[in-house]
Design an enzyme around this catalytic site. Sequence first.
Site, mmCIF file in Angstrom:
data_model
loop_
_atom_site.group_PDB
_atom_site.id
_atom_site.type_symbol
_atom_site.label_atom_id
_atom_site.label_comp_id
_atom_site.label_asym_id
_atom_site.label_seq_id
_atom_site.Cartn_x
_atom_site.Cartn_y
_atom_site.Cartn_z
ATOM 1 N N ASP A 61 -37.433 34.917 -110.116
ATOM 2 C CA ASP A 61 -38.845 35.176 -109.827
ATOM 3 C C ASP A 61 -39.548 35.369 -111.166
ATOM 4 O O ASP A 61 -39.371 36.400 -111.824
ATOM 5 C CB ASP A 61 -39.003 36.435 -108.969
ATOM 6 C CG ASP A 61 -38.558 36.231 -107.534
ATOM 7 O OD1 ASP A 61 -38.892 35.176 -106.961
ATOM 8 O OD2 ASP A 61 -37.890 37.114 -106.982
ATOM 9 N N ARG A 69 -39.285 38.377 -114.731
ATOM 10 C CA ARG A 69 -38.017 39.081 -114.962
ATOM 11 C C ARG A 69 -37.594 39.082 -116.427
ATOM 12 O O ARG A 69 -36.928 40.003 -116.874
ATOM 13 C CB ARG A 69 -36.910 38.449 -114.114
ATOM 14 C CG ARG A 69 -37.197 38.352 -112.632
ATOM 15 C CD ARG A 69 -37.518 39.684 -112.008
ATOM 16 N NE ARG A 69 -37.658 39.570 -110.555
ATOM 17 C CZ ARG A 69 -38.308 40.419 -109.804
ATOM 18 N NH1 ARG A 69 -38.908 41.462 -110.351
ATOM 19 N NH2 ARG A 69 -38.375 40.248 -108.495
ATOM 20 N N ARG A 134 -50.901 38.779 -107.843
ATOM 21 C CA ARG A 134 -49.924 37.683 -107.813
ATOM 22 C C ARG A 134 -50.571 36.438 -107.200
ATOM 23 O O ARG A 134 -50.115 35.320 -107.439
ATOM 24 C CB ARG A 134 -48.696 38.079 -107.006
ATOM 25 C CG ARG A 134 -47.895 39.220 -107.595
ATOM 26 C CD ARG A 134 -46.871 39.746 -106.611
ATOM 27 N NE ARG A 134 -45.831 38.774 -106.308
ATOM 28 C CZ ARG A 134 -44.940 38.917 -105.319
ATOM 29 N NH1 ARG A 134 -44.980 39.997 -104.540
ATOM 30 N NH2 ARG A 134 -44.022 37.994 -105.115
ATOM 31 N N LYS A 164 -44.851 30.393 -101.652
ATOM 32 C CA LYS A 164 -44.507 31.575 -100.862
ATOM 33 C C LYS A 164 -45.776 32.411 -100.658
ATOM 34 O O LYS A 164 -46.726 32.273 -101.421
ATOM 35 C CB LYS A 164 -43.402 32.381 -101.552
ATOM 36 C CG LYS A 164 -43.731 32.887 -102.950
ATOM 37 C CD LYS A 164 -42.502 33.503 -103.602
ATOM 38 C CE LYS A 164 -42.868 34.159 -104.919
ATOM 39 N NZ LYS A 164 -41.692 34.682 -105.642
ATOM 40 N N HIS A 165 -45.877 33.219 -99.571
ATOM 41 C CA HIS A 165 -44.870 33.538 -98.551
ATOM 42 C C HIS A 165 -45.448 33.046 -97.226
ATOM 43 O O HIS A 165 -46.340 33.696 -96.690
ATOM 44 C CB HIS A 165 -44.611 35.033 -98.501
ATOM 45 C CG HIS A 165 -44.209 35.628 -99.828
ATOM 46 N ND1 HIS A 165 -45.136 36.006 -100.788
ATOM 47 C CD2 HIS A 165 -42.990 35.881 -100.368
ATOM 48 C CE1 HIS A 165 -44.488 36.497 -101.844
ATOM 49 N NE2 HIS A 165 -43.177 36.426 -101.616
ATOM 50 N N HIS A 177 -40.680 44.589 -98.513
ATOM 51 C CA HIS A 177 -39.447 45.002 -99.188
ATOM 52 C C HIS A 177 -38.930 46.319 -98.613
ATOM 53 O O HIS A 177 -37.721 46.553 -98.573
ATOM 54 C CB HIS A 177 -39.681 45.189 -100.701
ATOM 55 C CG HIS A 177 -39.971 43.918 -101.424
ATOM 56 N ND1 HIS A 177 -41.233 43.382 -101.495
ATOM 57 C CD2 HIS A 177 -39.163 43.075 -102.114
ATOM 58 C CE1 HIS A 177 -41.195 42.263 -102.203
ATOM 59 N NE2 HIS A 177 -39.954 42.054 -102.588
ATOM 60 N N ASP A 249 -36.536 34.646 -97.485
ATOM 61 C CA ASP A 249 -36.723 35.700 -98.477
ATOM 62 C C ASP A 249 -35.467 36.565 -98.419
ATOM 63 O O ASP A 249 -34.587 36.360 -97.578
ATOM 64 C CB ASP A 249 -37.999 36.504 -98.190
ATOM 65 C CG ASP A 249 -38.602 37.133 -99.454
ATOM 66 O OD1 ASP A 249 -37.861 37.268 -100.453
ATOM 67 O OD2 ASP A 249 -39.788 37.496 -99.437
#
EC number: 3.2.1.52
Length: 342
Positions: A61, A69, A134, A164-165, A177, A249
């Site tokens: 990601d 990351r 995002r 996504k998503h 999450h 996911d």
Amino acid sequence: MSYLMLDLLSLDVSEAEAEMLRHPQVGGLILFSRNFSSREQLISLVQQIRQIRPEILIAVDHEGGRVQRFREGFTLIPAMGDILPAAKGDMLLAKRWACELGFLMAIELLACDIDLSFAPVLDLNGISQVIGKRSFSAKPDEVIALAQSFIEGMAEAGMGAVGKHFPGHGSVAADSHIAQAIDEREAEAIFNQDILPFKELIAKGKLSGIMPAHVIYPKVDPNPAGFSSYWLQQILRQELGFDGVIFSDDLGMKGASFAGDYLGRAQAALDAGCDMILVCNDNPGVMSLLNGFVWPDDAPQHPTSLLKPNVAQTAIALENSARWENAKQLAEQIQLAQQAKV
């Protein structure tokens, strides 16, 4: 035959992880910040992975903004929602910038032999804090225009795009999450707004992969989108004509607990139409699937090889150091412009 994407615990591959990577049902690996200390270490880790499974799909990601990351030794990509404001609303300029940032994000990963970033986010910027900047914009037409340019930049580096998503996470306050996210809106609102970026970019042949949301849309279907044959087969495959790879996911997210334990989650995701399932941050969960799940006899209808880089295009892009350097300067310029506003 490979349906599973897993992760690693640390900066190198343990013997137990090497054994898991050799399993025939493992076809993908996703990297996280805990797998990264420097660019040199990352390249070494990827080489180690490739020695074990040369053709495995290695993903991360790396959208930009707060979801990036790898940082030290990489350019900090601005949040997608900062591009149009930094361009002062000039859409032509913002599209040009989005293309260069897509190229930059992709080429920096491809230079380390990483195949794929799960990007871009096609959600609308609504009430969801987990999405927020995002997203490119709150407006579907702006998301479509900017995402298309970003994807075209990725393609010019040789990387495919995963939207996504699906069908949209932006109008849900809960973070899937850590909670079961439920979007109570009528179907009309979803189909007239949130789904439009997916619809348009599929029609234009821009998406090689799609990741559905762990969100329930009860006015449309009782199952979370990632476990729903209505969303994945009837809408995504049949009505929208998507013929790329559908990734679940992370099945370790709270929003996936709807389907029970890992065996139940994997079965529900595959039955709904996912081609590859992700299990992250849970080695025992991975082991329960590798040891106890009855995998399909047939290979995925849409294999992840569809998302391997265009090697010839990447080779050309790697030679274009001037474009790479200019894109780095652009990223820094946008970051500074946003910092000045704070």
